[in-house]
Design a protein around this motif. Structure first.
Motif, PDB file in Angstrom:
ATOM      1  N   ILE A  66       0.877  -1.173   0.000  1.00 51.24           N
ATOM      2  CA  ILE A  66       0.000   0.000   0.000  1.00 51.24           C
ATOM      3  C   ILE A  66       0.912   1.219   0.000  1.00 51.24           C
ATOM      4  O   ILE A  66       1.872   1.294   0.786  1.00 51.24           O
ATOM      5  CB  ILE A  66      -0.887   0.016   1.257  1.00 51.24           C
ATOM      6  CG1 ILE A  66      -1.832  -1.198   1.274  1.00 51.24           C
ATOM      7  CG2 ILE A  66      -1.680   1.309   1.346  1.00 51.24           C
ATOM      8  CD1 ILE A  66      -2.415  -1.473   2.650  1.00 51.24           C
ATOM      9  N   VAL A  67       0.645   2.165  -0.894  1.00 52.16           N
ATOM     10  CA  VAL A  67       1.457   3.382  -0.976  1.00 52.16           C
ATOM     11  C   VAL A  67       0.624   4.556  -0.463  1.00 52.16           C
ATOM     12  O   VAL A  67      -0.484   4.809  -0.947  1.00 52.16           O
ATOM     13  CB  VAL A  67       1.918   3.670  -2.419  1.00 52.16           C
ATOM     14  CG1 VAL A  67       2.835   4.886  -2.456  1.00 52.16           C
ATOM     15  CG2 VAL A  67       2.628   2.452  -3.000  1.00 52.16           C
ATOM     16  N   VAL A  68       1.163   5.254   0.534  1.00 55.24           N
ATOM     17  CA  VAL A  68       0.461   6.399   1.126  1.00 55.24           C
ATOM     18  C   VAL A  68       1.466   7.506   1.418  1.00 55.24           C
ATOM     19  O   VAL A  68       2.683   7.287   1.450  1.00 55.24           O
ATOM     20  CB  VAL A  68      -0.263   6.007   2.433  1.00 55.24           C
ATOM     21  CG1 VAL A  68      -1.405   5.051   2.168  1.00 55.24           C
ATOM     22  CG2 VAL A  68       0.723   5.402   3.444  1.00 55.24           C
ATOM     23  N   ARG A  69       0.945   8.698   1.658  1.00 54.86           N
ATOM     24  CA  ARG A  69       1.803   9.779   2.135  1.00 54.86           C
ATOM     25  C   ARG A  69       2.054   9.594   3.618  1.00 54.86           C
ATOM     26  O   ARG A  69       1.181   9.113   4.355  1.00 54.86           O
ATOM     27  CB  ARG A  69       1.126  11.138   1.899  1.00 54.86           C
ATOM     28  CG  ARG A  69       1.028  11.522   0.436  1.00 54.86           C
ATOM     29  CD  ARG A  69       0.604  12.966   0.312  1.00 54.86           C
ATOM     30  NE  ARG A  69      -0.724  13.170   0.874  1.00 54.86           N
ATOM     31  CZ  ARG A  69      -1.806  13.418   0.158  1.00 54.86           C
ATOM     32  NH1 ARG A  69      -1.730  13.480  -1.154  1.00 54.86           N
ATOM     33  NH2 ARG A  69      -2.962  13.598   0.739  1.00 54.86           N
ATOM     34  N   GLY A  70       3.233   9.989   4.081  1.00 54.48           N
ATOM     35  CA  GLY A  70       3.564   9.868   5.493  1.00 54.48           C
ATOM     36  C   GLY A  70       2.631  10.709   6.348  1.00 54.48           C
ATOM     37  O   GLY A  70       2.300  11.837   5.997  1.00 54.48           O
ATOM     38  N   GLY A  71       2.209  10.146   7.484  1.00 52.11           N
ATOM     39  CA  GLY A  71       1.241  10.848   8.322  1.00 52.11           C
ATOM     40  C   GLY A  71       1.670  11.060   9.755  1.00 52.11           C
ATOM     41  O   GLY A  71       0.832  11.290  10.623  1.00 52.11           O
TER      42      GLY A  71
END
Length: 481
Positions: A162-167
């Motif tokens: 899963i590719v997401v922006r850092g949070g």
């Protein structure tokens, strides 16, 4: 013994039979990649009560409940056959057997009905196909649930990353928690553990890498052992070929968009035009939830009655694109509070029909109203037909389409007089025809089509991904064309 005791004894007997079916269904799925269905509804990983309820659905087909005592012999017959990967519908087998007059045994009839899954015609088991989710919002998490659910045999689709922006702190823990519990769709069916150090979520034995990136160009998927993957873009940030091509990085072979595509990106509605996908096509779209809801019944109506023109009005649940309270929004009305208002907005679903049904000559217009419910929408499809008909003929046709045609996974049919939107949360169909609300007069037909714009649409996305990956296996007995 009283009548009530007779009924209870009968129920306990059917429970016992359904319980005996579970290990057989599971073993066929795990060891042979065979998915057992009942009138297009999967029985894999279902409880005793779910199996009995699914059998009760057969009242739509024959006017009476299909008993597990009738379907169990067909299931037992399947265990004696050398089956390859396939989907086998017990409901269709039982119905076809009842209509057959050749005097065959259940075993003989079953062997003939599923012959395409055996011998020289059988499909060989393939290695699983890697899948990457780019984005992890409402659709992304539901697609993840479906991918994990369908990974039982190990030979289908495998969610690898899963590719997401850092949070920030505990990002992966929070994302895993959103996968585990959902306010609308309930608890995840299984177990989820988190390895923060290795940025990994383990869901039902599936090891899923969480990759942090702000742009597709930052990721080399081969570094994570991913190869020839199908990437599903759930962000909707890029919708044309140029933008979506950014995802074609090392390790990624195809890109599937969960939003309407622009320009020359093919818009695919599974069941209608998925067979037009070219083998070398690397970028495609699954269109919108509303397009998926209206195109299958529109095709069904055009095939039988002809459609001269139509208008669709969608009453759509609110989405994350709207504001919780009044605030600035680039759209003129979507800035107003979603849970407090009905909001008139635009829909591209009507114009998207032409891409999915290029042979349909009818002009279709559309409009939409967002309403204060979090999930499940309804499309009101007003059609001028090429010939006059009556309400019963239309309902009989749509009911038959929902049960025996190639569109039976897309179109469901309900006769319940008191059905409301929440009844369709979790529906796996693209749309559900509400028989009670249907209106027909002469050459005019008005269809009311419920659809779970989150889960039903996610199921359509998975079907497209299965098709392009080569793990959408044939169904036996074959549907009526």
């Amino acid at each position: 013994m009283t009548v009530n005791e007779d009924s209870f004894t009968n129920w306990k007997h059917r429970e016992e039979i359904a319980e005996s079916m579970i290990p057989i269904i599971g073993k066929l799925h795990r060891e042979r990649d065979v998915t057992v269905l009942l009138h297009s509804r999967s029985l894999v990983n279902k409880s005793v009560v779910s199996i009995l309820k699914t059998h009760r659905f057969a009242r739509q087909f024959a006017g009476e409940e299909l008993s597990v005592t009738r379907t169990l012999p067909f299931l037992q017959a399947l265990t004696t056959l050398d089956l390859g990967p396939s989907q086998i519908d017990l409901g269709m087998l039982a119905t076809a057997y009842q209509a057959d007059d050749r005097g065959l045994s259940v075993e003989e009839f079953t062997a003939q009905a599923v012959a395409g899954a055996m011998g020289a015609d059988r499909i060989d088991r393939r290695e699983g196909r890697d899948v990457v989710l780019y984005g992890f919002g409402r659709i992304g998490r539901l697609v993840a649930r479906l991918l994990i659910e369908k990974a039982g045999s190990g030979n289908g689709l495998r969610l690898r990353a899963i590719v997401v922006r850092g949070g920030g702190d505990q990002d992966i823990v929070k994302r895993a928690s959103l996968l585990r519990r959902d306010s609308i769709h309930g608890q995840f069916q299984g177990t989820i553990t988190v390895d923060e150090e290795n940025s990994t979520i383990l869901a039902n034995g599936n090891e899923i890498k969480v990759i942090y990136a702000d742009d597709p160009s930052e990721v080399d998927y081969t570094a994570y052992g991913i190869k020839d993957a199908i990437l599903i873009d759930n962000t909707g940030k890029w919708r044309d070929r140029e933008g979506l091509s950014k995802h074609l990085r090392p390790g990624v072979d195809k890109v599937v968009l969960t939003a309407p595509g622009k320009g020359d990106v093919p818009n695919i509605v599974h069941g209608v035009n998925h067979d037009t996908i070219k083998p070398d096509e690397q970028i495609l779209s699954c269109a919108s939830c509303t397009t998926n809801a209206i195109v299958p019944p529109l095709k069904a109506m055009d095939d039988e009655f002809g459609v001269l023109r139509g208008h669709v009005e969608t009453v759509h649940s609110f989405t994350n694109d709207q504001n919780l309270l009044d605030n600035y929004h680039k759209s003129e009305r979507r800035g107003r509070s979603a849970p407090l208002n009905m909001v008139i907005t635009e829909t591209g679903a009507a114009s998207a029909v032409a891409k999915a049904l290029p042979d349909l000559e009818a002009r279709i217009t559309g409009s939409s109203i967002r309403v204060p419910v979090p999930d499940v929408s309804i499309a009101i499809l007003n059609l001028q037909l090429a010939r006059e008909t009556d309400r019963q003929e239309v309902l009989d046709h749509l009911r038959d389409v929902s049960l025996t045609s190639p569109l039976r996974r897309q179109i469901d049919f309900i006769t319940a007089p008191d059905a409301v939107s929440s009844d369709f949360i979790g529906s796996r169909h693209a749309s559900i025809v509400d028989a009670g609300a249907t209106k027909v007069e002469g050459d005019n037909a008005i269809l009311y089509l419920w659809y779970d714009n989150e889960f039903g649409y996610s199921c359509q996305v998975i079907r497209v991904v299965q098709y392009v990956s080569g793990v959408e296996y044939p169904t036996y007995p074959a549907p009526v064309h």
